[in-house]
Scaffold this motif. Structure first.
Motif, mmCIF file in Angstrom:
data_model
loop_
_atom_site.group_PDB
_atom_site.id
_atom_site.type_symbol
_atom_site.label_atom_id
_atom_site.label_comp_id
_atom_site.label_asym_id
_atom_site.label_seq_id
_atom_site.Cartn_x
_atom_site.Cartn_y
_atom_site.Cartn_z
ATOM 1 N N ALA A 54 -2.437 4.905 4.985
ATOM 2 C CA ALA A 54 -2.462 3.771 5.901
ATOM 3 C C ALA A 54 -3.827 3.635 6.571
ATOM 4 O O ALA A 54 -4.336 2.522 6.760
ATOM 5 C CB ALA A 54 -1.363 3.931 6.956
ATOM 6 N N TRP A 57 -6.362 2.280 4.040
ATOM 7 C CA TRP A 57 -6.080 0.845 3.881
ATOM 8 C C TRP A 57 -6.627 0.063 5.072
ATOM 9 O O TRP A 57 -7.302 -0.957 4.912
ATOM 10 C CB TRP A 57 -4.569 0.686 3.737
ATOM 11 C CG TRP A 57 -4.066 -0.692 3.467
ATOM 12 C CD1 TRP A 57 -4.775 -1.783 3.051
ATOM 13 C CD2 TRP A 57 -2.708 -1.126 3.590
ATOM 14 N NE1 TRP A 57 -3.941 -2.856 2.897
ATOM 15 C CE2 TRP A 57 -2.666 -2.482 3.220
ATOM 16 C CE3 TRP A 57 -1.523 -0.485 3.968
ATOM 17 C CZ2 TRP A 57 -1.489 -3.227 3.230
ATOM 18 C CZ3 TRP A 57 -0.346 -1.216 3.969
ATOM 19 C CH2 TRP A 57 -0.324 -2.572 3.606
ATOM 20 N N PRO A 67 -1.353 -1.232 -0.124
ATOM 21 C CA PRO A 67 -2.300 -0.120 0.038
ATOM 22 C C PRO A 67 -2.895 0.281 -1.298
ATOM 23 O O PRO A 67 -2.342 -0.035 -2.362
ATOM 24 C CB PRO A 67 -1.435 0.993 0.625
ATOM 25 C CG PRO A 67 -0.061 0.699 0.131
ATOM 26 C CD PRO A 67 0.047 -0.799 0.105
ATOM 27 N N TRP A 70 -2.811 5.999 -4.540
ATOM 28 C CA TRP A 70 -3.162 7.262 -3.868
ATOM 29 C C TRP A 70 -3.143 8.391 -4.885
ATOM 30 O O TRP A 70 -2.107 8.712 -5.467
ATOM 31 C CB TRP A 70 -2.156 7.521 -2.752
ATOM 32 C CG TRP A 70 -2.300 8.792 -1.990
ATOM 33 C CD1 TRP A 70 -1.482 9.880 -2.048
ATOM 34 C CD2 TRP A 70 -3.295 9.127 -1.008
ATOM 35 N NE1 TRP A 70 -1.898 10.856 -1.159
ATOM 36 C CE2 TRP A 70 -3.012 10.415 -0.507
ATOM 37 C CE3 TRP A 70 -4.399 8.438 -0.502
ATOM 38 C CZ2 TRP A 70 -3.792 11.038 0.455
ATOM 39 C CZ3 TRP A 70 -5.174 9.059 0.458
ATOM 40 C CH2 TRP A 70 -4.876 10.339 0.935
ATOM 41 N N ALA A 89 3.533 -1.228 0.690
ATOM 42 C CA ALA A 89 3.557 -1.524 2.120
ATOM 43 C C ALA A 89 4.984 -1.425 2.647
ATOM 44 O O ALA A 89 5.949 -1.780 1.964
ATOM 45 C CB ALA A 89 3.000 -2.922 2.369
ATOM 46 N N TYR A 98 -0.234 -2.148 8.385
ATOM 47 C CA TYR A 98 -0.756 -1.193 7.410
ATOM 48 C C TYR A 98 0.149 0.020 7.221
ATOM 49 O O TYR A 98 -0.287 1.029 6.658
ATOM 50 C CB TYR A 98 -2.181 -0.747 7.773
ATOM 51 C CG TYR A 98 -3.122 -1.902 7.975
ATOM 52 C CD1 TYR A 98 -3.503 -2.704 6.908
ATOM 53 C CD2 TYR A 98 -3.610 -2.221 9.237
ATOM 54 C CE1 TYR A 98 -4.346 -3.795 7.090
ATOM 55 C CE2 TYR A 98 -4.455 -3.300 9.434
ATOM 56 C CZ TYR A 98 -4.813 -4.090 8.357
ATOM 57 O OH TYR A 98 -5.637 -5.158 8.539
ATOM 58 N N VAL A 100 2.776 2.360 5.480
ATOM 59 C CA VAL A 100 3.069 2.621 4.076
ATOM 60 C C VAL A 100 4.499 3.115 3.953
ATOM 61 O O VAL A 100 4.929 4.000 4.703
ATOM 62 C CB VAL A 100 2.086 3.671 3.511
ATOM 63 C CG1 VAL A 100 2.460 4.050 2.076
ATOM 64 C CG2 VAL A 100 0.653 3.140 3.562
#
Length: 313
Positions: A54, A57, A67, A70, A89, A98, A100
């Motif tokens: 987050a 992002w 986002p 990862w 999101a 933002y 996640v």
């Protein structure tokens, strides 16, 4: 491309949590964040992944609807694979900007070649020359002990509904103690192996170490040295190693006992009906911070971004 060797996120007990961030962007493509973290940098890339992603992002691609992908590499002995978590999101009514969603849509193990094909360039696998280890923190010793699994605190359900259900009530805990599950489940690494064998072995090694007067700070090396002579599967070796190098750890939160680490392993043991295992407990001393350590997490105002703690109009 961003290559921040000391990406900082607030929230650590004494210092901000840190990791190396390599962020790859291209027009029309979803950004890809590659995070590499050493030991003792705060919450791991597994436990802190939603907060960390987050923040990536929010700082680096706030105009994106989703986002970044990862990819994390945790530099632990015997377990430093690259793992991709495709997360989305959090669109719930109470979600902050933002935020996640804690459940990964997909998880894959990758090689450096896989990542190269994904981002179109080489990716650094290490912490990099800009890595600055944390100053020494007040010593918080890990004291290993044998614990009854049925008395574990209730794991906080998160991420994977099948693996981490909404707690394990007392009656179900009792039933699992009578009807053990020795065969794993295919839902995740934590559930796929035999924690009965691993826990019995860990207890045996801990008791031997105590009889030899071993300092518990050396337990990881002790387990590693004696693991070679044991008849264990590859999964069991990795799981046994995790109990000494990255132990299940309890701490006090007010009047309640909670987890500092190891919730998913705790849930897997509860589900399997493991009787006893080893764990540690932390007792934090008074907070003392080194004012000369230069790294800190930037504020939203410093980044020119909305404060995520403020409610939206």
């Amino acid at each position: 491309m961003v290559d921040d060797h000391m990406f900082c996120v607030g929230g650590g007990a004494w210092y901000p949590e840190t990791f190396r961030l390599q962020l790859f962007t291209a027009p029309g493509a979803r950004p890809v964040a590659v995070a590499v973290q050493a030991m003792n940098e705060g919450a791991s890339l597994v436990n802190g992944r939603e907060r960390y992603l987050a923040e990536v992002w929010r700082r680096h691609c706030p105009d994106q609807q989703q986002p970044p992908l990862w990819i994390r590499r945790q530099l632990l002995r015997g377990g430093d694979d690259f793992v991709l978590h495709e997360m989305t999101a959090d669109t719930g009514p109470d979600a902050e900007p933002y935020a996640v969603h804690p459940k990964a849509a997909s998880t894959y193990r990758l090689t450096l070649e896989d990542i190269h094909r994904l981002v179109g360039t080489d990716v650094a696998p290490d912490r990099g020359s800009g890595y600055v280890p944390r100053p020494p923190e007040p010593h918080v010793p890990d004291r290993f002990t044998v614990v009854w699994v049925a008395l574990f605190p209730r794991p906080d359900p998160f991420r994977e509904d099948d693996c981490m259900p909404a707690g394990t009530p007392p009656l179900r805990r009792a039933v699992r103690q009578l009807a053990h599950r020795r065969r794993g489940r295919p839902c995740c690494w934590y559930h796929e192996g035999n924690w009965h064998t691993v826990s019995r072995t860990a207890i045996t090694l801990l008791r031997r170490a105590d009889r030899e007067g071993l300092d518990h700070d050396e337990m990881d090396d002790y387990f590693e040295e004696r693991m070679g002579s044991l008849k264990l599967t590859g999964w069991e070796r990795q799981a046994l190693r995790s109990l000494s190098s990255d132990p299940i750890r309890f701490q006090r939160d007010g009047l309640h006992r909670t987890y500092n680490n190891g919730q998913h392993r705790a849930q897997a043991m509860l589900d399997a009906g493991v009787s006893r295992t080893i764990a540690t407990r932390l007792i934090y001393p008074e907070l003392v911070r080194d004012p000369d350590w230069p790294h800190s997490a930037p504020t939203a105002a410093e980044l020119g971004l909305p404060d995520p703690l403020q409610s939206q109009e």
